[in-house]
Design a protein around this motif. Structure first.
Motif, PDB file in Angstrom:
ATOM      1  N   HIS A   1      32.102  70.800  38.737  1.00  0.00           N
ATOM      2  CA  HIS A   1      32.810  69.511  38.015  1.00  0.00           C
ATOM      3  C   HIS A   1      34.135  69.277  38.515  1.00  0.00           C
ATOM      4  O   HIS A   1      34.647  68.182  38.484  1.00  0.00           O
TER       5      HIS A   1
ATOM      6  N   VAL B   1      33.774  67.481  30.718  1.00  0.00           N
ATOM      7  CA  VAL B   1      33.349  68.771  30.885  1.00  0.00           C
ATOM      8  C   VAL B   1      34.287  69.613  31.107  1.00  0.00           C
ATOM      9  O   VAL B   1      34.201  70.972  30.538  1.00  0.00           O
TER      10      VAL B   1
ATOM     11  N   GLU C   1      34.476  75.030  41.041  1.00  0.00           N
ATOM     12  CA  GLU C   1      33.528  74.506  40.372  1.00  0.00           C
ATOM     13  C   GLU C   1      33.028  73.217  40.478  1.00  0.00           C
ATOM     14  O   GLU C   1      33.868  72.287  40.995  1.00  0.00           O
TER      15      GLU C   1
ATOM     16  N   SER D   1      34.883  72.747  28.439  1.00  0.00           N
ATOM     17  CA  SER D   1      34.622  74.348  28.894  1.00  0.00           C
ATOM     18  C   SER D   1      35.898  74.968  29.149  1.00  0.00           C
ATOM     19  O   SER D   1      35.825  76.102  29.762  1.00  0.00           O
ATOM     20  N   LYS D   2      37.016  74.381  28.952  1.00  0.00           N
ATOM     21  CA  LYS D   2      38.373  75.072  29.107  1.00  0.00           C
ATOM     22  C   LYS D   2      38.754  75.513  30.740  1.00  0.00           C
ATOM     23  O   LYS D   2      39.310  76.626  30.679  1.00  0.00           O
ATOM     24  N   LYS D   3      38.099  74.801  31.224  1.00  0.00           N
ATOM     25  CA  LYS D   3      38.438  75.037  33.021  1.00  0.00           C
ATOM     26  C   LYS D   3      39.555  74.365  33.432  1.00  0.00           C
ATOM     27  O   LYS D   3      39.979  73.156  32.895  1.00  0.00           O
TER      28      LYS D   3
END
Length: 316
Positions: free
Chosen positions: A209, A73, A207, A77-79
């Motif tokens: 995740h 995830v 965040e 989501s490029k986090k």
């Protein structure tokens, strides 16, 4: 061009359906998760009626699956995968979370799933204790009253079963006491886990995740270490290799609130004392929510004054 009212209605309808989907998904997952827990820990596999005994192996499988999904995830989501908080704080959550889940699985050897599910409502007391110690929260007398009533109802439910439990581990009163002790440990560690997670969310720009990923990675390492030190890793793998249905159950358990489904499916009768306990628990929780809603609602005089002073209400 669509009118604003129509667009607002469409957005509202999408939110409603999204909420229905989310709630349904959570409920269905919890039902399957709870039933699988009981099936794996309390029912024999194969013609030789062998019981699965390696609860830490279940923790390891669950955490390695969760960490993989959370990493996916974050990447999709490029986090950033970088830790937001110090790593030792993630590890602290991991330790308490492993102890929580292990106590939960082990307790199923001695108490039935309906008992365990209802007993989870008594988590209010450890959460209040940890909230006071960690978050410096202050609770009202009414909160303590509700917590007492919920605990009372849970105690009645646990102490007055309808008959002898069929669990192979539950052969005497001392084992019942041990099962209750495991449930107390589960509630205490779970209360700390949720409270400390909340503290990290409030103390860092974190965040969800990100916390899940680092917490579960630490849990994977810790649970794997525990399995190796106990000598349970190879026996657990050998067990699931010999019993493919157990392997499937563990996979389903790892990839994924029901008391009544378990009662029907696994024939857990409820005594009249347990029904009283259940009524006390859910009645107390309902009373708390009802009272909270009533106290947040402004009195009629304020409502009238608000409507009169509102510029929107003044428009004909």
């Amino acid at each position: 061009m669509a009118e604003p009212s129509t667009m607002t209605g469409d957005v509202r309808e999408k939110k409603i359906w999204k909420g229905v989907f989310a709630v349904s998904g959570i409920m269905i997952t919890l039902v399957i998760y709870g039933v699988l827990q009981e099936k794996i820990m309390r029912f024999p596999y194969g013609v030789n009626k062998e019981y699965f005994k390696y609860s830490l192996f279940l923790v390891f499988c669950n955490r390695i699956t969760t960490s993989t999904v959370s990493a996916g995830v974050l990447l999709a989501s490029k986090k950033a995968l970088d830790p937001v908080a110090p790593v030792y704080k993630y590890c602290l959550i991991s330790v308490s979370n492993i102890l929580t889940t292990t106590c939960q699985y082990e307790a199923l050897k001695y108490v039935s799933f309906p008992v365990q599910t209802l007993a989870k409502c008594a988590k209010m007391i450890p959460v209040m204790i940890w909230g006071t110690c960690i978050m410096q929260k202050r609770y009202k007398g009414f909160d303590y009253l509700v917590a007492f009533l919920v605990t009372l109802g849970c105690s009645i439910f646990i102490l007055f079963p309808a008959g002898t439990d069929f669990s192979p581990y539950n052969s005497g009163r001392e084992n019942t006491v041990w099962g209750i002790s495991l449930m107390i440990g589960y509630l205490g560690f779970d209360g700390f886990t949720s409270t400390f997670q909340d503290k990290l969310f409030k103390g860092y720009d974190m965040e969800i995740h990100n916390q899940i990923f680092y917490t579960t990675v630490c849990s994977c390492l810790l649970s794997l270490t525990g399995l190796v030190l106990q000598g349970h890793l190879l026996p657990a793998i050998e067990f699931v290799h010999r019993h493919s249905d157990c392997f499937l159950d563990i996979v389903l358990l790892s990839t994924l609130v029901s008391i009544m489904l378990s009662c029907v499916w696994f024939s857990h009768p409820l005594s009249w004392e347990q029904w009283i306990g259940a009524v006390i628990v859910f009645g107390s929780l309902y009373m708390k929510n009802f009272t909270k809603t009533a106290t947040q609602r402004p009195p009629p005089s304020e409502q009238t004054q608000t409507r009169a002073s509102s510029p929107v209400n003044g428009i004909p």
